[in-house]
Enzyme design. Structure first.
Site, PDB file in Angstrom:
ATOM      1  N   LYS A 223     -13.878  13.000 -30.144  1.00 52.87           N
ATOM      2  CA  LYS A 223     -14.374  11.648 -29.900  1.00 52.87           C
ATOM      3  C   LYS A 223     -15.688  11.475 -30.645  1.00 52.87           C
ATOM      4  O   LYS A 223     -16.368  12.443 -30.949  1.00 52.87           O
ATOM      5  CB  LYS A 223     -14.586  11.427 -28.405  1.00 52.87           C
ATOM      6  CG  LYS A 223     -13.320  11.724 -27.600  1.00 52.87           C
ATOM      7  CD  LYS A 223     -13.046  10.695 -26.534  1.00 52.87           C
ATOM      8  CE  LYS A 223     -11.828  11.018 -25.700  1.00 52.87           C
ATOM      9  NZ  LYS A 223     -10.530  10.718 -26.302  1.00 52.87           N
TER      10      LYS A 223
ATOM     11  N   LYS B 138       4.835   5.628 -31.567  1.00 55.54           N
ATOM     12  CA  LYS B 138       4.176   5.088 -32.765  1.00 55.54           C
ATOM     13  C   LYS B 138       5.123   5.128 -33.955  1.00 55.54           C
ATOM     14  O   LYS B 138       5.804   6.124 -34.197  1.00 55.54           O
ATOM     15  CB  LYS B 138       2.907   5.896 -33.075  1.00 55.54           C
ATOM     16  CG  LYS B 138       1.832   5.705 -32.014  1.00 55.54           C
ATOM     17  CD  LYS B 138       0.519   6.320 -32.428  1.00 55.54           C
ATOM     18  CE  LYS B 138      -0.483   6.182 -31.289  1.00 55.54           C
ATOM     19  NZ  LYS B 138      -1.772   5.717 -31.689  1.00 55.54           N
TER      20      LYS B 138
ATOM     21  N   ASP C 187       0.891  -1.148   0.000  1.00 53.24           N
ATOM     22  CA  ASP C 187       0.000   0.000   0.000  1.00 53.24           C
ATOM     23  C   ASP C 187       0.936   1.206   0.000  1.00 53.24           C
ATOM     24  O   ASP C 187       1.680   1.417   0.970  1.00 53.24           O
ATOM     25  CB  ASP C 187      -0.876  -0.035   1.264  1.00 53.24           C
ATOM     26  CG  ASP C 187      -1.765   1.194   1.348  1.00 53.24           C
ATOM     27  OD1 ASP C 187      -1.510   2.172   0.605  1.00 53.24           O
ATOM     28  OD2 ASP C 187      -2.714   1.175   2.156  1.00 53.24           O
ATOM     29  N   VAL C 188       0.923   1.968  -1.068  1.00 54.22           N
ATOM     30  CA  VAL C 188       1.967   2.997  -1.212  1.00 54.22           C
ATOM     31  C   VAL C 188       1.852   4.099  -0.162  1.00 54.22           C
ATOM     32  O   VAL C 188       2.770   4.899   0.007  1.00 54.22           O
ATOM     33  CB  VAL C 188       1.985   3.607  -2.636  1.00 54.22           C
ATOM     34  CG1 VAL C 188       2.341   2.562  -3.670  1.00 54.22           C
ATOM     35  CG2 VAL C 188       0.672   4.298  -2.966  1.00 54.22           C
TER      36      VAL C 188
ATOM     37  N   ASP D 256      -6.802  16.204 -22.650  1.00 48.39           N
ATOM     38  CA  ASP D 256      -6.595  14.762 -22.845  1.00 48.39           C
ATOM     39  C   ASP D 256      -5.790  14.479 -24.117  1.00 48.39           C
ATOM     40  O   ASP D 256      -5.006  13.535 -24.165  1.00 48.39           O
ATOM     41  CB  ASP D 256      -7.960  14.062 -22.921  1.00 48.39           C
ATOM     42  CG  ASP D 256      -7.836  12.548 -22.975  1.00 48.39           C
ATOM     43  OD1 ASP D 256      -7.049  11.997 -22.188  1.00 48.39           O
ATOM     44  OD2 ASP D 256      -8.525  11.912 -23.804  1.00 48.39           O
TER      45      ASP D 256
ATOM     46  N   GLU E  74     -11.209  10.278 -33.498  1.00 49.76           N
ATOM     47  CA  GLU E  74     -11.489   9.039 -32.754  1.00 49.76           C
ATOM     48  C   GLU E  74     -12.936   8.615 -32.958  1.00 49.76           C
ATOM     49  O   GLU E  74     -13.817   9.465 -33.092  1.00 49.76           O
ATOM     50  CB  GLU E  74     -11.257   9.251 -31.257  1.00 49.76           C
ATOM     51  CG  GLU E  74      -9.854   9.676 -30.909  1.00 49.76           C
ATOM     52  CD  GLU E  74      -9.642   9.632 -29.411  1.00 49.76           C
ATOM     53  OE1 GLU E  74      -9.270   8.557 -28.914  1.00 49.76           O
ATOM     54  OE2 GLU E  74      -9.870  10.639 -28.737  1.00 49.76           O
TER      55      GLU E  74
ATOM     56  N   HIS F 299      -0.617  14.766 -27.170  1.00 55.08           N
ATOM     57  CA  HIS F 299      -0.415  14.100 -28.461  1.00 55.08           C
ATOM     58  C   HIS F 299      -0.348  15.087 -29.646  1.00 55.08           C
ATOM     59  O   HIS F 299       0.556  15.024 -30.467  1.00 55.08           O
ATOM     60  CB  HIS F 299      -1.522  13.081 -28.720  1.00 55.08           C
ATOM     61  CG  HIS F 299      -1.723  12.097 -27.604  1.00 55.08           C
ATOM     62  ND1 HIS F 299      -0.679  11.584 -26.872  1.00 55.08           N
ATOM     63  CD2 HIS F 299      -2.841  11.529 -27.086  1.00 55.08           C
ATOM     64  CE1 HIS F 299      -1.162  10.739 -25.956  1.00 55.08           C
ATOM     65  NE2 HIS F 299      -2.467  10.693 -26.071  1.00 55.08           N
TER      66      HIS F 299
HETATM   67  C1  BG6 Z   1      -5.131   8.616 -24.674  1.00 50.69           C
HETATM   68  C2  BG6 Z   1      -6.357   9.365 -24.252  1.00 50.69           C
HETATM   69  O1  BG6 Z   1      -3.973   9.279 -24.267  1.00 50.69           O
HETATM   70  O2  BG6 Z   1      -5.106   8.468 -26.095  1.00 50.69           O
HETATM   71  C3  BG6 Z   1      -7.614   8.686 -24.773  1.00 50.69           C
HETATM   72  O3  BG6 Z   1      -6.412   9.465 -22.841  1.00 50.69           O
HETATM   73  C4  BG6 Z   1      -7.517   8.484 -26.263  1.00 50.69           C
HETATM   74  O4  BG6 Z   1      -8.766   9.449 -24.446  1.00 50.69           O
HETATM   75  C5  BG6 Z   1      -6.219   7.774 -26.624  1.00 50.69           C
HETATM   76  O5  BG6 Z   1      -8.646   7.746 -26.706  1.00 50.69           O
HETATM   77  C6  BG6 Z   1      -6.018   7.677 -28.118  1.00 50.69           C
HETATM   78  O6  BG6 Z   1      -4.896   6.872 -28.380  1.00 50.69           O
HETATM   79  P1  BG6 Z   1      -4.740   6.086 -29.768  1.00 50.69           P
HETATM   80  O7  BG6 Z   1      -3.396   5.457 -29.689  1.00 50.69           O
HETATM   81  O8  BG6 Z   1      -5.875   5.119 -29.832  1.00 50.69           O
HETATM   82  O9  BG6 Z   1      -4.851   7.137 -30.847  1.00 50.69           O
END
Ligand code: BG6
Length: 484
Positions: A335, A177, A88-89, A230, A211, A235
């Site tokens: 999304k 990737k 348990d950290v 997010d 997405e 990204h």
């Molecule tokens: C994650 C996000 O970092 O990347 C997610 O938290 C998102 O919400 C995902 O769906 C997308 O990753 P990939 O590799 O499927 O494009």
């Protein structure tokens, strides 16, 4: 092979990330014989599992989440590496249990924090106080690192009390990737690209990460984040910096990070003064994706019906340096869009004098289209004369299919885990990058919260986002490159 024996400790052994990504990736690394003979994998968490129980659990998880048949002898090999530590950290003394296991060997320690942000500091401190943090130990962190500059600095300050920057591996899985890595080769090893990569030649650049999934049962996580934090903060900004950074002196982490930072620092601010012309934000309503009915964001499990969280963002970014000023960079991600794909489209400037004014084609616009996922490929469209007696022309694609190499593509987590075992940081994000990215993102999110700012627009699931996303470009006489 520079891979040395490691003890890879996975905090959050029971969690989603470990199940879905880390363990299948470790299986694949085992299969490609990339893991050192003496490397061990130690699951750590509050469960009271024996080693045998843990091995059985992992076997089932790998069977569920690996996208191929599990091979017996590979699993056997992986399974003998697996140990479990009940910890348990928040209990300082529990770290001594971990220490005992780690002291059995003198392997390089790697701590993978696949845990919620509120447990991070306890892990840093627990490791530090039990002297488990000294070099060459490494620690791997997952995003999100905070929700704004302040909270991200807090985490970075907490960790820096116990670990040096050279020990910290911050994951942005997009950097692992294959098609993103290929961008470096495309840009810096091909003279026709290298010599034409600036505002003299390029008109504008579009980056789309579309997405199909919704929030996948993660309401509590996602609603506090939104697509901007997010996806864009990490990204999309990573893709933007890789596509625009100057040539590094060499492909080492320090040089690459330095060049990427220059771009983040040169981003023009977006705030309440220009928020309405530079950004569009949307939230999905119900709709149909590939024949399946999907609910609205506000009807997702656990939803707060008043949520104003965005699930779609489109932004026009501008880079204030000599090479890129005047070039709009349109970023969009959402999304529940029509399909999952990510792509970079480089639109080149038109030739000033068009000798083919009277031809059937009016628009002479060359594009370099880099499809990152799925089925990575690179297309360049050319204007050609169609054979025959008539003056007929056509814009046609020349296309490189990235799978023409007939090599299996490596999963991002597989690569990043291996790089962390090798101790190479170039595919990981440094503190300054994370913080510079927040410096640009924070004013946008703050401006959205203000009264006169752009409103959140609903878009139907299965479309390409709100109508205003087209307006963002048409204001500059541009259009989104159509998916095909
Ligand atoms: C994650 C996000 O970092 O990347 C997610 O938290 C998102 O919400 C995902 O769906 C997308 O990753 P990939 O590799 O499927 O494009």
């Amino acid at each position: 092979e520079i891979n040395e024996p490691c003890d890879l400790v996975i905090f959050g052994a029971k969690g989603d990330l470990a199940k879905r990504k880390l363990l299948p990736a470790l299986y694949k690394l085992e299969k490609s014989k990339k893991i050192h003979e003496n490397t061990r994998i130690i699951g750590a968490g509050r469960a009271n599992w024996s080693i045998q129980e843990y091995r059985k659990i992992v076997e089932n998880e790998i069977k569920t989440f690996l996208n191929e048949e599990i091979e017996d002898y590979i699993w056997k090999k992986l399974s003998t590496r697996l140990y479990f530590c009940n910890i348990d950290v928040f209990e300082k003394l529990h770290f001594l249990r971990l220490k005992k296991i780690l002291q059995q060997k003198k392997n390089i320690m790697i701590y993978y924090c696949a845990v919620p942000p509120n447990t991070l500091n306890a892990i840093f401190k627990g490791l530090g106080d039990s002297n488990l943090n000294s070099l060459p130990a490494r620690i791997v962190l997952e995003k999100p690192l905070g929700v704004c500059l302040k909270t991200s600095q807090k985490i970075n300050n907490q960790i820096s009390k116990y670990f040096l920057e050279s020990q910290i591996f911050r994951i942005d899985h997009y950097l692992g990737k294959e098609s993103i890595l290929n961008l470096l080769a495309l840009r810096f090893a091909n003279s026709f690209v290298f010599n034409n990569w600036n505002n003299q030649t390029i008109d504008h650049i579009q980056i789309t990460v579309s997405e199909e999934v919704g929030i996948e049962g993660r309401w509590n996580y996602f609603d506090g984040m939104g697509q901007m934090r997010d996806m864009v903060q990490n990204h999309l900004l990573q893709i933007l910096t890789i596509i625009t950074m100057d040539q590094p002196n060499s492909i080492t982490s320090e040089n690459i990070r330095h060049k990427k930072l220059n771009i983040l620092r040169a981003l023009n601010p977006i705030n309440i003064n220009n928020i309405n012309i530079k950004t569009v934000r949307g939230q999905y309503s119900s709709g149909v994706i590939k024949g399946n009915k999907v609910p609205a964001y506000l009807e997702e499990h656990g939803a707060n019906k008043n949520s104003q969280t965005e699930t779609f963002v489109a932004v026009e970014a501008n880079i204030n340096n000599k090479k890129w000023c005047g070039v709009p960079f349109y970023l969009r991600t959402g999304k529940r869009l029509a399909c999952k794909y990510s792509e970079i489209v480089i639109v080149f400037k038109k030739i000033p004098i068009n000798l083919f004014q009277n031809s059937n084609l009016k628009l002479l616009e060359n594009k370099l289209i880099i499809r990152l996922e799925p089925n990575a490929n690179i297309k360049l469209n050319f204007f050609n004369k169609i054979p025959g007696l008539d003056q007929e022309y056509k814009l046609d694609n020349s296309q490189l299919e990235y799978n023409c190499f007939h090599k299996k593509s490596i999963d991002a987590y597989e690569r990043l885990l291996l790089e962390s075992m090798r101790g190479i940081q170039s595919l990981f994000v440094c503190r300054d990058e994370v913080e510079e990215a927040w410096k640009w993102i924070d004013p946008i999110i703050n401006a959205w919260k203000q009264k006169d700012s752009s409103i959140l627009q609903l878009y139907m699931s299965g479309t390409w986002g709100p109508e205003d996303s087209n307006l963002l470009l048409s204001r500059n006489n541009h259009v989104w490159h159509k998916y095909n």
